[in-house]
Design a protein around this motif. Structure first.
Motif, PDB file in Angstrom:
ATOM      1  N   GLU A   1      24.408  22.241  27.328  1.00  0.00           N
ATOM      2  CA  GLU A   1      25.472  22.421  28.273  1.00  0.00           C
ATOM      3  C   GLU A   1      26.275  23.663  27.739  1.00  0.00           C
ATOM      4  O   GLU A   1      26.354  23.676  26.607  1.00  0.00           O
ATOM      5  N   ILE A   2      26.422  24.513  28.494  1.00  0.00           N
ATOM      6  CA  ILE A   2      26.971  25.911  28.184  1.00  0.00           C
ATOM      7  C   ILE A   2      28.055  26.114  28.981  1.00  0.00           C
ATOM      8  O   ILE A   2      28.319  26.189  30.195  1.00  0.00           O
ATOM      9  N   GLU A   3      29.558  26.017  28.548  1.00  0.00           N
ATOM     10  CA  GLU A   3      30.672  26.261  29.020  1.00  0.00           C
ATOM     11  C   GLU A   3      30.856  27.915  29.024  1.00  0.00           C
ATOM     12  O   GLU A   3      30.878  28.613  27.999  1.00  0.00           O
TER      13      GLU A   3
ATOM     14  N   CYS B   1      38.823  26.896  25.188  1.00  0.00           N
ATOM     15  CA  CYS B   1      37.881  26.584  24.300  1.00  0.00           C
ATOM     16  C   CYS B   1      36.689  26.530  25.009  1.00  0.00           C
ATOM     17  O   CYS B   1      36.485  25.390  25.521  1.00  0.00           O
ATOM     18  N   THR B   2      35.640  27.371  24.951  1.00  0.00           N
ATOM     19  CA  THR B   2      34.514  27.143  25.610  1.00  0.00           C
ATOM     20  C   THR B   2      33.201  27.015  24.698  1.00  0.00           C
ATOM     21  O   THR B   2      33.300  27.805  23.929  1.00  0.00           O
ATOM     22  N   SER B   3      32.555  25.946  24.728  1.00  0.00           N
ATOM     23  CA  SER B   3      31.395  25.701  23.973  1.00  0.00           C
ATOM     24  C   SER B   3      30.018  25.459  24.191  1.00  0.00           C
ATOM     25  O   SER B   3      29.947  25.598  25.523  1.00  0.00           O
ATOM     26  N   MET B   4      29.340  25.184  23.453  1.00  0.00           N
ATOM     27  CA  MET B   4      27.725  24.973  23.866  1.00  0.00           C
ATOM     28  C   MET B   4      27.578  23.584  23.262  1.00  0.00           C
ATOM     29  O   MET B   4      27.872  23.239  21.990  1.00  0.00           O
ATOM     30  N   GLN B   5      26.863  22.609  24.099  1.00  0.00           N
ATOM     31  CA  GLN B   5      26.617  21.186  23.375  1.00  0.00           C
ATOM     32  C   GLN B   5      25.262  21.204  23.488  1.00  0.00           C
ATOM     33  O   GLN B   5      24.617  21.511  24.459  1.00  0.00           O
ATOM     34  N   LEU B   6      24.778  20.552  22.459  1.00  0.00           N
ATOM     35  CA  LEU B   6      23.360  20.320  21.989  1.00  0.00           C
ATOM     36  C   LEU B   6      23.143  18.709  22.267  1.00  0.00           C
ATOM     37  O   LEU B   6      23.901  17.985  21.205  1.00  0.00           O
ATOM     38  N   HIS B   7      22.184  18.269  22.759  1.00  0.00           N
ATOM     39  CA  HIS B   7      22.106  16.889  22.830  1.00  0.00           C
ATOM     40  C   HIS B   7      20.461  16.609  22.269  1.00  0.00           C
ATOM     41  O   HIS B   7      19.695  17.240  22.558  1.00  0.00           O
TER      42      HIS B   7
ATOM     43  N   PRO C   1      30.625  27.434  19.467  1.00  0.00           N
ATOM     44  CA  PRO C   1      30.998  28.111  20.627  1.00  0.00           C
ATOM     45  C   PRO C   1      30.006  28.692  21.554  1.00  0.00           C
ATOM     46  O   PRO C   1      28.740  28.557  21.283  1.00  0.00           O
ATOM     47  N   ALA C   2      30.316  28.921  22.773  1.00  0.00           N
ATOM     48  CA  ALA C   2      29.308  29.702  23.598  1.00  0.00           C
ATOM     49  C   ALA C   2      29.067  30.941  23.334  1.00  0.00           C
ATOM     50  O   ALA C   2      29.955  31.411  22.552  1.00  0.00           O
ATOM     51  N   GLY C   3      27.973  31.433  23.724  1.00  0.00           N
ATOM     52  CA  GLY C   3      27.540  32.931  23.257  1.00  0.00           C
ATOM     53  C   GLY C   3      26.868  33.317  21.886  1.00  0.00           C
ATOM     54  O   GLY C   3      26.625  32.153  20.984  1.00  0.00           O
ATOM     55  N   PRO C   4      26.843  34.525  21.487  1.00  0.00           N
ATOM     56  CA  PRO C   4      27.206  35.744  22.516  1.00  0.00           C
ATOM     57  C   PRO C   4      25.836  35.892  23.585  1.00  0.00           C
ATOM     58  O   PRO C   4      26.253  36.267  24.530  1.00  0.00           O
TER      59      PRO C   4
END
Length: 499
Positions: free
Chosen positions: A51-53, A190-196, A346-349
């Motif tokens: 998921e990418i915020e 706070c925008t993150s990237m989540q890995l499942h 975090p998301a990015g870059p």
């Protein structure tokens, strides 16, 4: 801020309702314990998910509070609202790791984001993948900053009812920031990237422990949030901001040792049950919505209980590595599965940077979780937590503890020890050599140059201010340059800094 579950039907709850919710959560926990012993969980062909915020900005690279219009224009169910009206979330369809799947995923994610960007731009907005939007200022978070959602409003109200006072945001760093917040608005930054990763009940503990071990190195490599409200703070300010902005504890409860809702944890585990049991024991409910399900009856009838109350409760406790119980419908039958949800990054870059972070994580997880004498038997939990905080504060300039090496910098740790382990883990996942070389090559480049997103942002702002720009001007220009480079998909360690 992903809160697991559907939209709330109500926002106010009676005392009797809360008491019944507590009983139901405990009942769900008992049923879950039975299921772990008896049920068949889906894990033979483990899937990964992402998921990418993202943030939305206008033509001047200021926050654009129009996610409902942008989502209507994108018209793709993979894109959803997030807490702030300037946030959206992109849910990447789950897939398996072997072969060249990651290269196909990279192409798909880029194509989807490009299409979303083209549609967003017709509404005058641009999509930015970054840990904290550097142009976000206090004035943006007064007024209509929140997405339209009963759930988010109820969560905000519950946190402030629990606290009984405004939230104090106090973050040290090169330019200390101290302010009081009357809502959870700062958390939306706070925008993150989540890995499942889907795992079996038997393998959950070793995978979660491994994820906790590598959280520090993961964060040092991936830090991308050095600015908040115009202040240069931590390399990954998002970690401390998220912790403080959702804190339900007044000072007296902190002093008593009450746990924060954003939590690294406090011990290695032996079962996924340990985490859910801690959640129920330590954390009062924030959103006590009751379902009609009788989980005992469902299990007795041979069906898969949804355990809605337990899942909703788990969704309001923000562990950096969160346990997830979920159900997937297959041919009309609900199949339960377990996942480790990694919320560290975090998301990015760029998409390639995020794919590299993912490959490093999944590779490390596989190797560490399968060791005969696991690393967490040679390392205190407190050391893993210390590494995590150090990485958040200092990024690639952090100092970490690692068994067999002692005190070590992230570049030395990654180059000497972790890259070969990540490569071996991906090999065990049967990931193609071309995929391993592409993504671990990015991690190697970052370790050798010391340049992650946070380092590039800080260098760019400093260079622009040296030209005579004010801090707000420099942040907006840096973000414009960041977006340009984000669209090239060149990894951040290769980005030039403005003269």
């Amino acid at each position: 801020m992903t809160v697991v579950g559907e939209e709330l039907k109500q926002t106010e709850f009676s005392r009797a309702h809360r008491r019944e919710y507590r009983r139901k959560v405990q009942l769900c926990l008992d049923v879950f314990e039975t299921m772990l012993a008896q049920s068949s969980f889906d894990f033979e062909k483990p899937l990964t998910g992402m998921e990418i915020e993202c943030n939305l900005v206008d033509a001047d690279y200021q926050p654009a509070m129009n996610n409902s219009e942008v989502l209507a224009a994108i018209a793709d169910p993979a894109y959803q609202t997030e807490l702030g009206a300037y946030n959206i979330e992109f849910n990447v369809p789950p897939r398996r790791l072997p072969g060249r799947a990651a290269l196909e995923l990279e192409d798909e994610v880029r194509a989807s984001l490009n299409a979303a960007e083209a549609k967003a731009s017709t509404d005058g907005a641009h999509i930015v993948m970054i840990g904290i939007l550097p142009t976000l200022m206090p004035e943006h978070l007064s007024g209509a900053w929140m997405s339209e959602s009963t759930r988010y409003q109820a969560l905000n109200d519950s946190i402030f009812t629990a606290r009984g006072e405004d939230i104090m945001i106090d973050i040290a760093g090169p330019e200390r920031l101290s302010l009081q917040a009357a809502s959870i608005a700062p958390e939306s930054a706070c925008t993150s990237m989540q890995l499942h990763l889907q795992v079996s009940p038997a393998d959950f503990a070793s995978n979660w422990n491994a994820a906790q071990v590598i959280a520090g190195p993961q964060l040092a490599l991936g830090a991308n949030s050095p600015y908040f409200f115009g202040h240069h703070l931590w390399a990954e300010t998002r970690i401390e901001l998220f912790t403080q902005a959702t804190d339900t504890r007044p000072d007296e409860l902190k002093t008593q040792g009450v746990r924060p809702r954003v939590w690294f944890g406090e011990r290695w585990i032996t079962s996924i049950f340990d985490l859910f049991e801690e959640n129920v024991r330590y954390f009062p409910s924030l959103l006590p919505e009751l379902s009609d399900e009788d989980p005992v009856a469902e299990l007795a009838a041979g069906r898969t209980p949804r355990l809605s109350e337990l899942r909703l409760h788990n969704g309001t406790i923000y562990r950096w590595n969160r346990p997830v119980y979920d159900i997937v419908e297959q041919d009309g039958v609900g199949r339960p599965h377990l996942r480790v949800e990694n919320r560290v990054l975090p998301a990015g870059p760029t998409v390639i940077d995020m794919m590299a972070n993912s490959a490093f994580y999944y590779g490390m997880l596989r190797t560490l979780s399968e060791e005969d004498r696991p690393l967490w038997t040679k390392m205190s939990f407190a050391a893993a937590h210390h590494n995590f905080v150090q990485a958040a504060q200092h990024g690639m300039d952090a100092t970490m503890y690692w068994p067999g090496l002692g005190e070590v910098t992230p570049d030395e740790l990654v180059l000497r020890r972790l890259l070969p382990m990540a490569d071996e883990g991906l090999r065990r996942w049967e990931v193609a050599a071309a995929v391993r070389d592409r993504y671990l090559g990015v991690i190697e480049g970052r370790a050798k140059t010391g340049r992650n997103g946070a380092a590039w942002q800080a260098s760019a702002v400093e260079a622009l201010q040296d030209r005579g720009m004010s801090r707000p001007e420099a942040l907006a220009e840096m973000l414009r340059l960041y977006c340009e480079r984000m669209h090239t998909n060149d990894p951040v360690h290769t980005w030039d800094v403005p003269d």
